[in-house]
Design an enzyme around this catalytic site. Structure first.
Site, PDB file in Angstrom:
ATOM      1  N   HIS A   1      13.999 -32.818 -22.052  1.00  0.00           N
ATOM      2  CA  HIS A   1      14.878 -33.727 -21.299  1.00  0.00           C
ATOM      3  C   HIS A   1      15.867 -34.382 -22.251  1.00  0.00           C
ATOM      4  O   HIS A   1      15.551 -34.684 -23.399  1.00  0.00           O
ATOM      5  CB  HIS A   1      14.076 -34.727 -20.478  1.00  0.00           C
ATOM      6  CG  HIS A   1      13.446 -35.851 -21.235  1.00  0.00           C
ATOM      7  ND1 HIS A   1      14.126 -36.999 -21.554  1.00  0.00           N
ATOM      8  CD2 HIS A   1      12.183 -36.023 -21.708  1.00  0.00           C
ATOM      9  CE1 HIS A   1      13.309 -37.828 -22.186  1.00  0.00           C
ATOM     10  NE2 HIS A   1      12.129 -37.256 -22.306  1.00  0.00           N
TER      11      HIS A   1
ATOM     12  N   ASP B   1       8.339 -32.562 -25.527  1.00  0.00           N
ATOM     13  CA  ASP B   1       8.672 -33.985 -25.389  1.00  0.00           C
ATOM     14  C   ASP B   1       8.026 -34.719 -26.557  1.00  0.00           C
ATOM     15  O   ASP B   1       7.304 -34.107 -27.351  1.00  0.00           O
ATOM     16  CB  ASP B   1       8.168 -34.516 -24.036  1.00  0.00           C
ATOM     17  CG  ASP B   1       8.988 -35.705 -23.530  1.00  0.00           C
ATOM     18  OD1 ASP B   1       9.544 -36.453 -24.353  1.00  0.00           O
ATOM     19  OD2 ASP B   1       9.050 -35.881 -22.299  1.00  0.00           O
TER      20      ASP B   1
ATOM     21  N   GLU C   1      14.514 -37.246 -16.547  1.00  0.00           N
ATOM     22  CA  GLU C   1      13.059 -37.184 -16.732  1.00  0.00           C
ATOM     23  C   GLU C   1      12.463 -38.579 -16.665  1.00  0.00           C
ATOM     24  O   GLU C   1      11.402 -38.796 -16.089  1.00  0.00           O
ATOM     25  CB  GLU C   1      12.729 -36.537 -18.082  1.00  0.00           C
ATOM     26  CG  GLU C   1      11.239 -36.248 -18.299  1.00  0.00           C
ATOM     27  CD  GLU C   1      10.442 -37.396 -18.929  1.00  0.00           C
ATOM     28  OE1 GLU C   1       9.205 -37.323 -18.950  1.00  0.00           O
ATOM     29  OE2 GLU C   1      11.060 -38.391 -19.385  1.00  0.00           O
ATOM     30  N   GLU C   2      13.177 -39.532 -17.255  1.00  0.00           N
ATOM     31  CA  GLU C   2      12.636 -40.894 -17.404  1.00  0.00           C
ATOM     32  C   GLU C   2      12.505 -41.613 -16.065  1.00  0.00           C
ATOM     33  O   GLU C   2      11.861 -42.647 -15.978  1.00  0.00           O
ATOM     34  CB  GLU C   2      13.526 -41.716 -18.351  1.00  0.00           C
ATOM     35  CG  GLU C   2      13.630 -41.156 -19.769  1.00  0.00           C
ATOM     36  CD  GLU C   2      12.356 -41.364 -20.590  1.00  0.00           C
ATOM     37  OE1 GLU C   2      11.385 -41.906 -20.049  1.00  0.00           O
ATOM     38  OE2 GLU C   2      12.354 -40.962 -21.761  1.00  0.00           O
TER      39      GLU C   2
ATOM     40  N   ASP D   1      13.271 -40.152 -28.285  1.00  0.00           N
ATOM     41  CA  ASP D   1      12.716 -39.648 -27.019  1.00  0.00           C
ATOM     42  C   ASP D   1      13.899 -39.370 -26.104  1.00  0.00           C
ATOM     43  O   ASP D   1      14.452 -40.285 -25.523  1.00  0.00           O
ATOM     44  CB  ASP D   1      11.774 -40.692 -26.438  1.00  0.00           C
ATOM     45  CG  ASP D   1      11.279 -40.354 -25.030  1.00  0.00           C
ATOM     46  OD1 ASP D   1      11.555 -39.252 -24.536  1.00  0.00           O
ATOM     47  OD2 ASP D   1      10.620 -41.222 -24.419  1.00  0.00           O
TER      48      ASP D   1
ATOM     49  N   HIS E   1      10.116 -45.818 -26.522  1.00  0.00           N
ATOM     50  CA  HIS E   1      10.890 -46.644 -25.586  1.00  0.00           C
ATOM     51  C   HIS E   1      11.365 -47.945 -26.225  1.00  0.00           C
ATOM     52  O   HIS E   1      11.431 -48.982 -25.569  1.00  0.00           O
ATOM     53  CB  HIS E   1      10.120 -46.904 -24.290  1.00  0.00           C
ATOM     54  CG  HIS E   1      10.105 -45.692 -23.395  1.00  0.00           C
ATOM     55  ND1 HIS E   1       9.806 -45.737 -22.059  1.00  0.00           N
ATOM     56  CD2 HIS E   1      10.384 -44.389 -23.655  1.00  0.00           C
ATOM     57  CE1 HIS E   1       9.890 -44.522 -21.542  1.00  0.00           C
ATOM     58  NE2 HIS E   1      10.225 -43.684 -22.496  1.00  0.00           N
TER      59      HIS E   1
END
Lengths: 323, 356, 350
Positions: free
Chosen positions: B68, B233, B210-211, B178, B317
């Site tokens: 992603h 990922d 994706e998130e 990420d 994150h």
């Protein structure tokens, strides 16, 4: 100009919790008959109407919901006490003391088992008081819509779920000159997470999809601040719980509004799952945008909207379909 | 036309802003690099970039490798009097990491801003003990309200501003590691694939959204209709106070995922290939659907045999996600060797769970 | 008894091999075709392919269970739940670990060693471990690997007044009922889908339904039943002894009226008792199946299971028996009247 009072009043008065959209489906099919000719009802309860144009520039899908949240009877006690489970996003704390209407016409009043002051109330505590013998397990009810108009303001419990359908019905009668093949989809089970709508167009592709709904508008005070105003024009959606609108689609709608001098607002509604969002991500994906009508209080037993927003949403849709 | 140049290109990727639904900048750069590698590139209605690498021979199975390309971010909800912006999250944003962060507001043009909150002097003792909720934070653009309203609309995206930081060795920190780390692994993989004879076609999908719920991968997998799917990922690396079965070691090589979301034969193949190729790898077990594109790829159409690799990072994150580039390179190597081991007979065996 | 073998077999979500194997061997002689897919769903095709609506009957193979995630230096096994296990039920239970069914027990700090304030709190999985009697990590690793799953070591047993206790009746009662049905001869194209991964989010059934693409689907489940001491009728959901429960609403599905009407008709024509499943809570594979492709008409029939998701579940064998009868009655009714009428509206109760 469309008689929004009559149109919205008709949509609001029609019965239709998710999965039991009987009244509203009849209202939509009847209303479409004079505007666009025939329409189909699929086995999931969606209403689909198609209008094609020779040499069309492309295919557009317009979606609005049919249903509203409701209650289902799960247990009937003696003396007219019905236990209920929610169908869709109804909050138990908003229901105590509210008048509800069953499909068969019976009226009930929601009550709680004990004094709920200061305590959390959930559906385990709630019951509906109804005349004994009037309801059975499996029967469904909605918050009584109690539609009323006062000048340009329309009031009803279910406007958050019915305003979009009213606008799409109006649009169906005003498509002369639209260069696209247009499919209207009035989706069932939208309020329970947009389950059924996409099934109606399985295997089809569209050049553009527009999801028509409502958005919480301009409350006054405290944490409920926000800049979307009733009367401020249609809200071009940037995001909902299931959808992030791609920039080129927002630009298309903004361009349409600007070119016709239609007032518009921009908005996000992170809590609601829309058919548009589901359509965007199922099968091979579709380009989806959304337009929302501002409604004051989108959760709870009463709401209102401004008829100018219905009219301007209609104009924006027409403008977008001519771009 | 720019080309993939290893670590430097990875750092460049970390400078691109692309929260879910607004991946065009990243998509453009990755598309350019894929084309420079000789792949056929297309973009689907959601914005997924699908790059096809063709193998040799007839009856080639199709392998989907999903990475992603979106990152978490924010979206403007309202413009308040004074020109301050209220925001909603895009994806799993921890509001605590936003206090005093620098951000970019993607309005008519990119505008620098800072995230403001009530200063501690003016907060009550109770407020100071609690994390500031997102509703109490705002973005300050340092501009008059009128100017803000000209430049910014509700619905505009906001990203955290962070130039990548080079740490010791090949360790780097930044935002959107990420999942740009996995995009980098794909290009490392491509460098090796070119030196092998491949009996499969590979579609590398740089997926969107994706998130916010693996939306891009759902569409990509449906369109590509692969015989085998894989998601690459990031996963959690150990750091002080964080250990146990949900973490792996940074610098220890790719994590190979195992559990219901993973086809057992694909897991075994990855482990076997890693041992044969001398790639150090780490086991990461899960008890349900993984938090990656693999969760939806496996369920697409009639079901797709699916694998998942994880690149260890710290501080997921946040804007200082930290990764060891050696893990990225090793992930690319394992991916390439695994792809090189896939052929039609192996793939056909993946639907048989009834071997006597 | 097939239900006993199915109940005692291990089938954690994603690791349904033992249960799949039993059904495969049991049903192979009766099937036109048996196959699996990439997730491990098992399909058994029977009946007459040329006639009538294509019906998919679905039951899930998997059960809630545990997975070993770490092996301590002391040789004890740390674990996490697979699916919705109530952590409070775990302490002091016996389990089987891994494909070789290594016996183990779930241990915790003895109550004597706990502080008074600890005693009132439930154990969480972090406080618990599986003990297989290993003297240390090395010995444990010879028998068990990280990633192995563990299931409760509960023996199936009939007891009381026509009841049975065992583990995993959710949904081995459905698997057994489907297996009994698959051995009968019907003049309809039938596909029995034994699905994987229901307990971790209805994951197997969607791809299965997409492949089978049936005209109609029927899910057979074990469901919530709280008809016991201290419970009020309004909270019971289902009551044992009243027959199969028909779903009308749950968290993922609003029941299909046409299928419900046919189920009610079949039950009433044959004098089979039935009850409504009276709760909006919970979900089953119907939630995934009914939204596949253009939408699939789907019903759900459940055997009431007390203490569902726990190591000791209880069913009333009469309910099970009536469920098997209802499946046959429903299919015979379809044989006689194969015309599927699917109005979106109308009464669903009789």
């Amino acid at each position: 100009m469309t008689d929004w009072n009559r149109l919205t009043g008709g949509a609001s008065a029609a019965f239709g919790p998710a999965g039991f959209e009987t009244g509203i489906r009849r209202w939509v099919t009847d209303s479409l008959a004079s505007r666009i000719g025939g329409c189909d009802v699929d086995r999931n309860g969606n209403v689909i109407a198609r209008r094609s144009t020779p040499g069309a520039k492309g295919r557009v899908l317009l979606v609005a919901g049919l249903d509203e949240p409701g209650l289902m009877v799960t247990h009937v006690e003696e003396n007219g006490v019905a236990r209920v489970a929610p169908i869709g996003p109804l909050n138990a704390k908003h229901l105590v003391g509210v008048r509800v209407r069953f499909e068969g016409g019976a009226i009930g009043v929601v009550d709680a088992e004990h004094d709920i002051d200061g305590g959390a109330v959930d559906f385990a505590h709630l019951f509906v008081a109804v005349p004994a013998g009037t309801v059975r397990v499996g029967d469904t009810a909605v918050v009584d819509p109690q539609f009323e108009s006062a000048g340009q303001i329309l009031y009803a419990a279910n406007l958050p779920w019915r305003a979009g359908a009213a606008v799409l019905v109006a649009l169906a009668g005003e498509l002369a000159g639209c260069p696209y093949d247009v499919t209207f989809l009035f989706s069932a089970q939208r309020s329970v997470g947009a389950r059924a709508g996409r099934l109606a167009v399985f295997g089809e592709t569209f050049d553009r999809v527009l999801d028509i709904g409502t958005v919480a508008a301009a409350p006054a005070a405290g944490k409920r601040k926000g800049s979307v105003r009733p009367g401020g024009g249609p809200v071009i959606r940037a995001l909902d719980h299931s959808l992030i609108v791609r920039p080129e689609i927002k630009d298309w709608l903004i361009g349409a509004a600007r070119s016709r001098g239609i007032p518009y607002q921009m908005g996000v509604k992170p809590d609601e799952t829309s058919d548009g969002g589901i359509l965007a991500m199922t099968e091979g994906g579709l380009p989806v945008g959304g337009i929302d009508i501002p409604v004051y209080r989108t959760c709870g037993p009463m709401s209102y909207l401004h008829t100018s927003d219905l009219e301007q949403t209609l104009l924006l849709l027409k403008a977008a379909l001519e771009e | 036309m720019s080309r993939w140049r290893g670590f430097e290109s990875f750092l460049e990727l970390l400078t691109l802003d692309g929260p879910s639904g607004h991946e065009h900048r990243t998509a453009e750069r990755l598309g350019e690099w894929f084309r420079a590698e000789g792949l056929e590139v297309e973009t689907d209605p959601l914005g997924n970039v699908l790059a096809r690498y063709r193998g040799e021979g007839g009856g080639r199975p199709v392998v989907l490798v999903a990475v992603h390309m979106d990152e978490i971010g924010l979206m403007v909800r309202d413009i308040e009097p004074g020109g301050f912006l209220r925001v909603v999250p895009i994806g799993g944003v921890d509001p605590r990491t936003l206090v005093s962060a620098e951000v970019t507001v993607h309005g008519r043009r990119d505008l620098p801003g800072v995230v403001g909150a009530k200063p501690p002097h003016l907060s009550t003792p109770e407020e100071r003990k609690k994390a500031v909720p997102l509703d109490d934070l705002f973005v300050d653009l340092g501009m008059a309200e009128e100017a803000v309203r000209r430049e910014v609309r509700p619905g505009d995206a906001v990203t955290v501003r962070r130039q990548p930081v080079r740490l010791l060795g090949e360790v780097a920190a930044g935002k959107s590691v990420d999942n740009r780390a996995s995009a980098a692994a794909v290009f490392e993989c491509l460098q090796i694939l070119r030196t092998r004879r491949i009996a499969a076609d590979v579609v590398f999908a740089a997926t969107v959204q994706e998130e916010v719920g693996v939306r891009g991968a759902a569409v990509a997998a449906y369109r590509v209709r692969p015989d085998v799917g894989a998601a690459v990922d990031v996963c959690h690396a150990r750091s002080p106070g964080i250990s146990g079965d949900r973490t792996v070691q940074m610098g220890g090589g790719p994590a190979v995922q195992f559990g219901p979301n993973i086809h057992p034969a694909l897991f075994r193949k990855l482990a076997e290939i890693a041992r044969a190729a001398g790639v150090s790898w780490q086991l990461l077990v899960g008890q349900g659907a993984t938090g990656t594109d693999a969760r939806i790829i496996q369920l697409t159409r009639e079901g797709i045999p699916t694998a998942a690799l994880g690149i260890p990072i710290r501080y997921m994150h946040t804007s200082v996600e930290t990764v060891d580039y050696r893990d990225i390179r090793e992930t690319g190597r394992l991916l390439a060797e695994w792809i090189a081991a896939l052929d039609r007979p192996f793939v056909e065996g993946l639907t048989c769970f009834l071997n006597d | 008894m097939l239900l006993k073998r199915l109940s005692e077999a291990a089938g954690p979500s994603g690791f349904e091999d033992e249960v799949r194997r039993i059904l495969y061997e049991e049903l192979r002689p009766h099937a036109r075709r048996v196959y699996t897919d990439a997730l491990g769903n098992l399909f058994v095709e029977t009946g007459n392919p040329g006639r009538g609506p294509r019906v998919m009957l679905a039951a899930h193979l998997d059960e809630v269970a545990l997975m070993v995630v770490q092996i301590d230096d002391a040789g004890t096994l740390r674990f996490r739940p697979v699916g919705g296990v109530d952590e409070r039920v775990l302490v002091s239970k016996a389990v089987f670990v891994g494909p070789n069914r290594i016996p183990g027990v779930i241990g915790s700090k003895a109550v004597h060693l706990q502080k008074p304030e600890e005693r009132g709190k439930p154990f969480s999985v972090e406080d618990l471990y599986i003990d297989i009697g290993a003297s240390g990590r090395e010995q444990a690793e010879r028998h068990v690997s990280v990633g192995d799953t563990a299931v409760f070591a509960t023996a199936f047993e009939r007891f009381g007044d026509g009841k049975a206790k065992g583990k995993a009746f959710d949904d081995r009662v459905g698997c057994a009922a489907l297996a009994e049905t698959a051995k009968k001869s019907f003049d309809l194209p039938l596909v029995f889908a034994f699905t994987v991964q229901e307990e971790i989010g209805l994951r197997g059934a969607g791809p299965a339904a997409y492949r089978v693409d049936p005209d109609l689907a029927l899910v057979v489940e074990g469901t919530l039943c709280f008809d016991v001491a201290g419970a009020e009728e309004k909270d019971a959901v289902t009551v044992q002894g009243r027959g199969p429960a028909l779903s009308i609403l749950d968290r993922m599905t609003i029941a299909d009226r046409a299928v419900l009407r046919r189920l009610v008709r079949a039950a009433e024509k044959n004098g089979i008792p039935y009850q409504w499943r009276r709760s909006g809570a919970g979900a089953n594979d119907a939630g995934a199946i009914h939204l596949v492709r253009r939408g699939i008409a789907t019903g759900a029939v459940s055997v009431p299971v007390r203490y569902i998701h726990s190591p000791v579940q209880v069913v009333d064998l009469a309910d099970y028996h009536h469920t098997v009868r209802l499946l046959e009655a429903f299919l015979r009714d379809l044989e006689e009247d194969p015309q599927l009428d699917f109005p979106a509206e109308g009464e669903w109760t009789s």
